[in-house]
Design an enzyme around this catalytic site. Structure first.
Site, PDB file in Angstrom:
ATOM      1  N   HIS A   1      55.792  43.671  33.404  1.00 16.07           N
ATOM      2  CA  HIS A   1      54.373  43.400  33.627  1.00 16.07           C
ATOM      3  C   HIS A   1      53.740  44.679  34.191  1.00 16.07           C
ATOM      4  O   HIS A   1      54.349  45.387  34.988  1.00 16.07           O
ATOM      5  CB  HIS A   1      54.224  42.236  34.610  1.00 16.07           C
TER       6      HIS A   1
ATOM      7  N   ASN B   1      45.702  46.269  34.699  1.00 17.10           N
ATOM      8  CA  ASN B   1      46.537  45.064  34.806  1.00 17.10           C
ATOM      9  C   ASN B   1      45.836  43.926  34.065  1.00 17.10           C
ATOM     10  O   ASN B   1      44.815  43.420  34.523  1.00 17.10           O
ATOM     11  CB  ASN B   1      46.720  44.733  36.300  1.00 17.10           C
TER      12      ASN B   1
ATOM     13  N   CYS C   1      50.682  36.547  36.371  1.00 18.19           N
ATOM     14  CA  CYS C   1      51.358  37.709  35.764  1.00 18.19           C
ATOM     15  C   CYS C   1      52.668  37.338  35.082  1.00 18.19           C
ATOM     16  O   CYS C   1      53.171  38.101  34.261  1.00 18.19           O
ATOM     17  CB  CYS C   1      51.618  38.774  36.813  1.00 18.19           C
TER      18      CYS C   1
HETATM   19  N1  ACO Z   1      39.383  53.296  46.202  1.00 19.57           N
HETATM   20  C1  ACO Z   1      39.462  54.037  47.306  1.00 19.57           C
HETATM   21  N2  ACO Z   1      40.042  53.615  48.451  1.00 19.57           N
HETATM   22  C2  ACO Z   1      40.554  52.367  48.435  1.00 19.57           C
HETATM   23  C3  ACO Z   1      40.503  51.530  47.315  1.00 19.57           C
HETATM   24  C4  ACO Z   1      39.884  52.044  46.149  1.00 19.57           C
HETATM   25  N3  ACO Z   1      39.806  51.336  45.021  1.00 19.57           N
HETATM   26  N4  ACO Z   1      41.107  50.369  47.611  1.00 19.57           N
HETATM   27  C5  ACO Z   1      41.520  50.455  48.871  1.00 19.57           C
HETATM   28  N5  ACO Z   1      41.179  51.662  49.388  1.00 19.57           N
HETATM   29  C6  ACO Z   1      41.431  52.205  50.731  1.00 19.57           C
HETATM   30  C7  ACO Z   1      41.722  51.127  51.742  1.00 19.57           C
HETATM   31  O1  ACO Z   1      40.512  50.628  52.275  1.00 19.57           O
HETATM   32  C8  ACO Z   1      42.548  51.870  52.753  1.00 19.57           C
HETATM   33  O2  ACO Z   1      41.695  52.625  53.556  1.00 19.57           O
HETATM   34  P1  ACO Z   1      42.009  52.831  55.145  1.00 19.57           P
HETATM   35  O3  ACO Z   1      43.319  53.547  55.179  1.00 19.57           O
HETATM   36  O4  ACO Z   1      40.843  53.640  55.619  1.00 19.57           O
HETATM   37  O5  ACO Z   1      42.084  51.451  55.730  1.00 19.57           O
HETATM   38  C9  ACO Z   1      43.347  52.868  51.910  1.00 19.57           C
HETATM   39  O6  ACO Z   1      42.631  52.985  50.663  1.00 19.57           O
HETATM   40  C10 ACO Z   1      44.751  52.414  51.640  1.00 19.57           C
HETATM   41  O7  ACO Z   1      44.710  51.057  51.159  1.00 19.57           O
HETATM   42  P2  ACO Z   1      46.011  50.243  50.896  1.00 19.57           P
HETATM   43  O8  ACO Z   1      45.642  48.830  50.581  1.00 19.57           O
HETATM   44  O9  ACO Z   1      46.968  50.496  52.020  1.00 19.57           O
HETATM   45  O10 ACO Z   1      46.555  50.969  49.589  1.00 19.57           O
HETATM   46  P3  ACO Z   1      47.921  50.734  48.845  1.00 19.57           P
HETATM   47  O11 ACO Z   1      48.647  51.999  48.752  1.00 19.57           O
HETATM   48  O12 ACO Z   1      48.650  49.527  49.348  1.00 19.57           O
HETATM   49  O13 ACO Z   1      47.425  50.410  47.357  1.00 19.57           O
HETATM   50  C11 ACO Z   1      47.166  48.595  45.832  1.00 19.57           C
HETATM   51  C12 ACO Z   1      46.672  49.268  47.117  1.00 19.57           C
HETATM   52  C13 ACO Z   1      46.954  49.544  44.678  1.00 19.57           C
HETATM   53  C14 ACO Z   1      46.366  47.334  45.611  1.00 19.57           C
HETATM   54  C15 ACO Z   1      48.673  48.270  45.960  1.00 19.57           C
HETATM   55  O14 ACO Z   1      48.928  47.641  47.192  1.00 19.57           O
HETATM   56  C16 ACO Z   1      49.199  47.399  44.844  1.00 19.57           C
HETATM   57  O15 ACO Z   1      49.139  47.733  43.684  1.00 19.57           O
HETATM   58  N6  ACO Z   1      49.791  46.253  45.176  1.00 19.57           N
HETATM   59  C17 ACO Z   1      50.393  45.356  44.200  1.00 19.57           C
HETATM   60  C18 ACO Z   1      49.365  44.677  43.377  1.00 19.57           C
HETATM   61  C19 ACO Z   1      50.042  43.655  42.473  1.00 19.57           C
HETATM   62  O16 ACO Z   1      51.143  43.853  41.983  1.00 19.57           O
HETATM   63  N7  ACO Z   1      49.437  42.528  42.291  1.00 19.57           N
HETATM   64  C20 ACO Z   1      50.110  41.450  41.605  1.00 19.57           C
HETATM   65  C21 ACO Z   1      49.847  41.398  40.206  1.00 19.57           C
HETATM   66  S1  ACO Z   1      48.301  40.776  39.793  1.00 19.57           S
HETATM   67  C22 ACO Z   1      48.421  39.071  39.584  1.00 19.57           C
HETATM   68  O17 ACO Z   1      49.397  38.416  39.777  1.00 19.57           O
HETATM   69  C23 ACO Z   1      47.172  38.413  39.230  1.00 19.57           C
END
Ligand code: ACO
Length: 348
Positions: A273, A303, A127
Site C-alpha cells: 500500500h 495515497n 488501506c
Molecule cells: N507541511 C509542512 N509542515 C507540516 C505539514 C505539512 N504538510 N504537516 C505537518 N507539518 C509540521 C507539523 O506541524 C510539525 O511541526 P512542529 O514540529 O512545529 O510541531 C512538523 O511538520 C512535523 O510534523 P510530524 O507530524 O511530526 O511529521 P512526521 O514526520 O510524523 O510526518 C506524516 C507526518 C507524513 C503524516 C507521517 O507521520 C506519516 O506518513 N504517517 C503515516 C501515515 C499513514 O500511513 N496513514 C495510514 C494510511 S491512510 C489510511 O488508512 C486511510
C-alpha cells in the site's frame, strides 16, 4: 464431485486467478506547489516526509464519486479479461469514500455497468480494503459460490480534505483514483493464483485515523457546530500509524509466506500500500530487500487508500516488472487499525 475430479481421478483444487487489471485517475493534476498556495507547506517538506510529488484529484465542482472512478478502472480490467459485465457473479467494491453514506458503491457501480441483478458487496477496510476484498473473493471462489468476480478499490479523498494549514498533515498525503482486477476460478493442482492470505485488525486504534461526522453516534449527525469544529475532516495520528506500519508489515509478510510455504527469495515483487514512501523504505530495509523488489509509485499518485495496491499492481504489470509466473506479495496497513498481506502467483 464430477466437477472437482480430473480425468485421472485426482481431486482438483479451485484457485483464484487474476485475469485482467485496470486503473484510472481523474485528469486534474495537483502538484505540491499547488498545495502550497492553499496552506503553509512546501514541496520540500512533502517530498522529504512522504515521497509524494503530485496526486490527481476529481474536478473541484464535484459530481464525481468513487463509483465513477471505479467504473473507468473496471471497464479496462473487464476488457483486458475479455469479459462482459454480464459474465460477473459478484462485484466487490473497497472504499472509505463512498458516493453515498448508503447504499454502497458496489450497487451504484453495478448499475453503471448496466447490470440489474448481480450481487454487489462493499468492503470498508480503508488501506487494506483491497487485501480484505481479494481474500473475500478467494473465499467465494474456493467455496464455489462465484466463478467470476470484479474487485475494485476506489477513492475520492479530495472533496473531504481540509486544505487549509490546519489540515495540512493529512491533506498533502491523499490522492483520488481507482484500480480493478478480474478474478476467476480455475481448477488446478499447480500453485497458481492466490496462494495465501493473512489479515488482521485492532480496533483499539480506531481513533488514530478516522472521520467522525456524520456518524450514527452523533445526534444530530451533522450540525453547524460540528462543522465549525472541523469534525467532518479526517484526523490522523501520523506518528502512531507510521510506527505500527513499520512493525506490523514485516511480521505479516513473514506470516503469509509461512502459510503459503514460500521463502522471501521466491517472491519477485512486493507491492505495498502506498501510504508513505518512507514507510515502504523502512519495510524494505528491515526485510533486507533490495529497492527494486518493492514497488513504489506514491510519488505520482499520493495515497489512494483502497485503490493504491491495484493501481500499483496494474502499473507494475504494464512496466513488465512482473508477468506470467511471477510471485507477488500485496501488503498494507491503515485505518481500523487493519493490516494484512496476500501472496499470489500470476499465470495464464
Ligand atoms: N507541511 C509542512 N509542515 C507540516 C505539514 C505539512 N504538510 N504537516 C505537518 N507539518 C509540521 C507539523 O506541524 C510539525 O511541526 P512542529 O514540529 O512545529 O510541531 C512538523 O511538520 C512535523 O510534523 P510530524 O507530524 O511530526 O511529521 P512526521 O514526520 O510524523 O510526518 C506524516 C507526518 C507524513 C503524516 C507521517 O507521520 C506519516 O506518513 N504517517 C503515516 C501515515 C499513514 O500511513 N496513514 C495510514 C494510511 S491512510 C489510511 O488508512 C486511510
Amino acid at each position: 464431485i464430477e466437477r472437482l475430479t480430473s480425468t485421472k481421478g485426482a481431486m482438483m483444487m479451485k484457485r483464484t486467478v487474476i485475469r485482467g487489471t485496470g486503473r484510472y485517475v481523474p485528469p486534474r493534476l495537483v502538484t505540491n506547489d499547488d498545495l502550497s498556495q492553499w496552506m503553509d507547506t512546501s514541496d520540500e517538506w512533502i517530498r522529504q516526509r512522504t515521497g509524494i510529488e503530485q496526486r490527481y484529484w476529481v474536478p473541484e465542482e464535484g459530481g464525481v464519486g468513487s463509483s465513477d472512478l471505479g467504473l473507468e478502472a473496471s471497464k479496462i480490467a473487464l476488457q483486458r479479461a475479455g469479459w462482459a459485465p454480464e459474465d460477473l457473479d459478484l462485484i466487490i467494491f473497497a472504499t472509505l469514500s463512498p458516493d453515498l453514506f448508503f447504499p454502497g458503491c458496489g450497487c451504484i457501480m453495478q448499475h453503471k455497468l448496466g447490470l440489474a441483478a448481480t450481487p454487489a458487496l462493499d468492503i470498508r477496510q480503508q488501506c487494506t480494503g483491497f487485501l480484505y476484498g481479494l481474500t473475500t473473493a478467494d473465499a467465494y471462489i474456493r467455496s464455489g459460490l462465484a466463478n467470476r468476480i470484479l474487485l475494485v478499490g476506489a477513492e475520492v479523498h479530495s472533496t473531504g480534505l481540509d486544505i487549509s494549514t490546519a489540515g495540512r498533515d493529512v491533506a498533502v498525503i491523499f490522492g483520488d483514483g481507482a484500480g480493478a482486477v478480474c478474478l476467476e476460478s480455475l481448477e488446478s493442482n499447480e500453485p497458481i493464483g492466490v496462494l495465501g492470505s493473512a489479515l488482521h485488525a485492532d480496533g483499539k486504534f480506531a481513533n488514530s485515523l478516522m472521520v467522525e461526522v456524520g456518524s450514527s453516534r452523533l445526534n444530530p449527525r451533522i450540525s453547524h457546530e460540528l462543522i465549525d469544529e472541523g469534525r467532518h475532516y479526517p484526523v490522523m495520528d501520523g506518528k502512531a500509524i507510521f510506527k505500527l506500519a513499520v512493525q506490523k508489515l514485516p511480521e505479516v509478510v513473514i506470516e503469509v509466506l509461512k502459510k503459503a510455504g514460500l521463502d522471501l527469495e521466491a517472491v519477485d515483487l512486493l507491492i505495498p500500500h502506498q501510504a508513505n514512501l518512507r514507510i515502504n523504505q523502512f519495510f524494505a530495509h528491515s526485510m533486507k530487500l533490495p529497492e527494486e523488489k518493492v514497488f513504489n509509485n506514491i510519488q505520482r499518485y499520493g495515497n489512494t487508500t483502497a485503490a493504491s495496491i491495484p493501481i500499483a499492481f496494474d502499473e507494475a504489470l504494464e512496466m513488465n516488472r512482473i508477468g506470467d509466473g511471477s510471485t507477488v506479495v500485496f501488503l498494507g496497513l491503515g485505518a481500523g487499525l487493519t493490516w494484512g498481506a496476500v501472496v499470489a502467483r500470476l499465470g495464464p
